[in-house]
Design an enzyme around this catalytic site. Structure first.
Site, PDB file in Angstrom:
ATOM      1  N   ASP A  69      56.689  48.862 -36.162  1.00  0.00           N
ATOM      2  CA  ASP A  69      56.261  48.515 -37.450  1.00  0.00           C
ATOM      3  C   ASP A  69      56.452  49.542 -38.526  1.00  0.00           C
ATOM      4  OD1 ASP A  69      55.678  46.289 -36.029  1.00  0.00           O
ATOM      5  OD2 ASP A  69      53.571  46.388 -36.343  1.00  0.00           O
ATOM      6  N   ARG A  70      56.794  48.950 -39.455  1.00  0.00           N
ATOM      7  CA  ARG A  70      56.997  49.935 -40.685  1.00  0.00           C
ATOM      8  C   ARG A  70      55.960  50.922 -41.122  1.00  0.00           C
ATOM      9  NH1 ARG A  70      60.263  48.740 -46.125  1.00  0.00           N
ATOM     10  NH2 ARG A  70      59.792  50.760 -47.506  1.00  0.00           N
TER      11      ARG A  70
END
Length: 240
Positions: A60-61
């Site tokens: 995830d970012r």
């Protein structure tokens, strides 16, 4: 942007992903890790034309830490198969709110992703779009209302660790998307891809790397997390 390289040979590139950059190009238009690494390979090896780099898994970012990329199509195909068969050991560190009821165990949930909202929910097993999600966790220590957890993935569902720990009643520190009412604006998600261990897809030799979270709150509640740290010595057989 200089990306720390953890391991590299003719077939593999293992790096430490910085927080808050996307793994690949998305609607934000922000510079992504895959593009950065391709440009770096092109520059370092003076390669003409397009550079091949296979993306075989994602983070995830807001999550930082260890990631593996494939420099050849053969390695990409074999790594993807290894991930599907769950033979790559993926360990994460997480700081969560509260103290889990059990010292450790296995969490099994069925998840559904709303692609429009980019949010994942726990659903029943008979939901038409349910995906089974499995992870193991161990509580390393609890203090000041938080707990440091070691997490090992058995499946790789979107937002899996974040959703499953939240469903357990212990959401991750700084997670604005899941149980966000417990968080303060601007807090950084305290989830880190700590290690990767697997058999080299071509050479059939063991490959293993570690990546350590930044020395800042809430990670530094447990001192500086280094290879000599007493807490990391408790994480998995590789760290002993």
């Amino acid at each position: 942007m200089k990306i720390p390289i953890l391991f590299e040979d003719n077939h593999l590139l293992l790096v430490e992903k910085p927080i808050n950059i996307p793994v690949q190009a998305d609607s934000s238009g922000d510079l992504d890790l895959l593009t950065i690494l391709k440009n770096d390979l092109k520059s370092r090896y003076q390669k003409p034309g397009n550079v091949y780099l296979g993306l075989v898994h994602r983070l995830d970012r807001p999550v930082g830490g260890a990631m593996v990329f494939a420099k050849t199509s053969k390695a990409a195909s074999r790594l993807s198969d290894m991930i599907r068969k769950n033979v790559i050991e993926r360990n994460y560190l997480a700081v969560v709110h509260g103290k889990p009821d059990k010292k450790g165990g296995q969490l099994v949930h069925y998840l559904h992703k709303d692609t429009r909202k980019n949010k994942v929910s726990v659903v029943s097993s008979n939901h038409s779009h349910a995906k089974k999600a499995v992870l193991d966790y161990e509580v390393i220590e609890s203090k000041n209302g938080f707990s440091l957890l070691s997490v090992n993935l058995h499946t790789g569902r979107p937002h899996q660790i974040r959703v499953q720990l939240s469903a357990m009643g212990n959401p991750i520190f700084g997670d604005q998307k899941y149980r966000g009412h417990l968080q303060k604006p601007g807090q950084q998600l305290a989830l880190w891809a700590h290690s990767l261990f697997f058999e080299h897809p071509v050479r059939r030799e063991p490959v293993g790397v570690y990546s350590l979270p930044p020395n800042r709150y809430p990670w530094n509640l447990w001192g500086t997390l280094t290879g000599e740290n007493k807490y990391l010595n408790l994480i998995g057989h590789h760290a002993k």
